[in-house]
Write a protein that holds these residues in place. Sequence first.
Motif: not given
Length: 533
Positions: A238-262
């Motif tokens: 969701x949007x909050x997860x993507x916001x926190x990803x950006x805050x963690x320095x993970x700008x990539x779209x996480x969908x269809x990625x392996x969770x352990x890579x993200x």
Amino acid sequence: MKKTLKLQTRLTIFVCIVVLIALCITFFTISVQTADRVKEEERTTALRTAKLVAETPSVARALQTRKGLKELRDYTLDVQHTTGTEFVVVMDMNSIRLTHPDANKIGKKFTGGDEQPAMHGHIKTSTSAGTLGKSMRAFVPIYGKDKKQVGVVSVGISLNKIQDVVSHSLRPLYFIICVSIFVGVIGAVIVARTVKNIMYGLEPYEIATLLEERSAMLESTKEGILAVDARGKIKLANAEAKRLFIKMGIPTNPVDQDVNDILPKSRLKQVIETKKPLQDRDIRINGLELVFNEVPIHLKGQTVGAIATFRDKTEVKHLAEQLSGVKMYANALRAQSHEFMNKLHVILGLVQLKEYDDLGTYIKDIAIQQKTETSEIISDVKSPVLAGFLLGKQSYIREQGADLDIQLGSLIPNAADPAVIHELITIIGNLLNNALDAVAQMPKKNITCSMRFQDRQLDIEITDTGAGMSAADQARIFEQGYSTKGTNRGFGLYFTQQATENLKGHMIVTSEKNEGTTFSLRIPYEPKEENDD
């Protein structure tokens, strides 16, 4: 609202139409192929019959000698009846019929005009109308012994007969088509009901509405939500997860990625394997502290994935600290109120007994004690919030039957940042509560709180006369939820450790069995300038 057909009705109609179209195409294809096959068979029969007659020696002899014509006619009639053809006509080179099923046509010229190629030695088939109606004809030249052409034999099969043969061949197909339509309708109803059940009886517009509502809820929630499939591939963020990803320095779209890579520290795959949830885990990723909850997704007895909800721990901790501070203030005020009411009761009793001398002595002792306890704290602790908290805590501990000795080795200035005071209240309050629990069952219930400020460092030491802790307990006391005092405990020291780390300080625990416990802290402390408001 415009009324539309239900999904089950639409699916039934659609499947029926598809089945009907498929059957019509099949019927048309088979009909055409059957008609072509029947025509080819009849054409072959006509050609073979014509060749049989043309190669019969008596036929050529009759054409050459004009003798035995009656026998020739009888012969052609026999061949006609045997092969089921419509006519077998033998004609000379002038197209004059020598044989015909209708005796009145014998001696007359052949009609149709399609016999001419055969008059020149060519074998030919054609469709033409003659005296017996429209028919398919085969023409074969007749040669005498000298290899000279003496005539032509024509064999015809009525097109009506061919159509009858085609219709007869297609009769089983009509039955099959009808059965197929019936089975198709039943199958359409079953498919429609199955799809309806799979969709939990919902109509498409209802599913669309639910999807919109779900999306709106997911996007509006203040917690990050991450869903993965059974292989650990991220399917929803969701949007909050993507916001926190950006805050963690993970700008990539996480969908269809392996969770352990993200999120390498995620345990969603472990949750899927063990089918057991993990609650309230604290993890740090690229400097951001998160509170994680990970639960498996079960569907019809199978684990099909997992969901993680997470939130910035800073927000959670601020809320917890505010609640903890409010609780500490409330307990301190309640203790002071109880102590004050007890003293009023003593004073009232002495007044009623008219023991005025004892009353004067009691009031004098209270004043001296109060002045001694409060004057040092008020004069040496420049933060009114911290000073008030210490006084309240002292009254509360005394009310619990223990003694708190507050020792100030130097002047404690007010902090430049008010948030530091709130962190200190969390630290000191939790450590004093822990010390009070430690001495609750001991004959000697003494607690000492020492504070000293020097070189922009604040040293705090809290000692109790409790039973002490084992080495195993000391190794785990700062774990969230760990406690030797029962369930739903183990949060005070955990928050104390977190608050100490937030202030970039460090803490040392010294404890031995039956020797009490000492918590020693050193915290960087920036004092407030005297001219600051």
